[in-house]
Enzyme design. Structure first.
Site, PDB file in Angstrom:
ATOM      1  N   CYS A  98      -2.323   0.228   7.227  1.00 49.10           N
ATOM      2  CA  CYS A  98      -0.544  -0.516   6.712  1.00 49.10           C
ATOM      3  C   CYS A  98      -0.254  -1.543   7.996  1.00 49.10           C
ATOM      4  CB  CYS A  98       0.198   0.371   6.281  1.00 49.10           C
ATOM      5  SG  CYS A  98       1.108   0.986   8.089  1.00 49.10           S
ATOM      6  N   SER A 125       1.180   4.125   7.078  1.00 48.99           N
ATOM      7  CA  SER A 125      -0.399   4.611   6.864  1.00 48.99           C
ATOM      8  C   SER A 125      -0.153   5.901   7.674  1.00 48.99           C
ATOM      9  CB  SER A 125      -1.073   3.536   8.139  1.00 48.99           C
ATOM     10  OG  SER A 125      -0.563   3.150   8.857  1.00 48.99           O
ATOM     11  N   CYS A 155       4.166   3.231   9.665  1.00 54.78           N
ATOM     12  CA  CYS A 155       5.203   3.901   8.883  1.00 54.78           C
ATOM     13  C   CYS A 155       4.152   4.456   7.841  1.00 54.78           C
ATOM     14  CB  CYS A 155       6.080   2.629   7.617  1.00 54.78           C
ATOM     15  SG  CYS A 155       7.581   2.515   8.728  1.00 54.78           S
ATOM     16  N   ASP A 184       6.534  -1.129   2.312  1.00 49.64           N
ATOM     17  CA  ASP A 184       6.792  -1.002   3.343  1.00 49.64           C
ATOM     18  C   ASP A 184       7.962  -0.150   2.984  1.00 49.64           C
ATOM     19  OD1 ASP A 184       6.912  -0.835   6.032  1.00 49.64           O
ATOM     20  OD2 ASP A 184       6.076  -2.611   6.505  1.00 49.64           O
TER      21      ASP A 184
END
Length: 158
Positions: A13, A20, A18, A130
């Site tokens: 990510c 990954s 966050c 995200d």
């Protein structure tokens, strides 16, 4: 480390604090439960260098703990070597995908198959958004997406 005949997957990510690390922890947990963890090299990384060395976001860690999953991951940036090491690089959104493909084009012996993790979602939610600027529920949504996607990915690659 992966076995000699092992497989490898890198979850990616933007910041590696966050999405990954949640995907990495979920996949490692699933592979362990299936008795297949020793067959895999599993890691996660970032397209940016913003959080290198940082622990995952506290809300992500809290979410994982609620589901009895632990991680000791520290954020790192994706390297050129990763494209030669990993069979699969699974990312969270279109921006990650563009960045990874651009970087892969600079690597001579890239073997990695670069895909959206969401391409494995049976509910066809292609993008894993995200949650950084969101709520605890946004982290739970990421976790649920990762569960679905990682389960399908593992089943297809066992």
């Amino acid at each position: 480390m992966a076995a000699a005949s092992g497989k490898s997957v890198l979850f990616v990510c933007l910041g590696n604090i966050c999405r990954s690390p949640i995907a990495e922890a979920v996949f490692r947990h699933m592979a362990t439960e299936r008795g297949e963890a020793e067959k895999w090299l599993i890691d996660s990384g970032a397209t940016s260098d913003w959080n290198t060395g940082s622990f995952p976001d506290a809300r992500g860690l809290s979410c994982l703990r609620r589901h009895d999953i632990e991680t000791d991951h520290r954020a790192r940036q994706v390297t050129k070597e990763d494209f030669m090491t990993f069979d699969y690089i699974l990312c969270m959104d279109e921006s990650n995908l563009r960045d990874l493909k651009r970087k892969a084009n600079t690597v001579k012996n890239s073997k990695a198959k670069i895909e959206l993790l969401g391409s494995y979602d049976p509910e066809q939610q292609l993008i894993i958004n995200d949650p950084y600027y969101g709520s605890e529920q946004d982290f739970e949504t990421v976790y649920e997406q990762c569960i679905r996607c990682c389960k399908t990915f593992l089943e297809r690659n066992s």
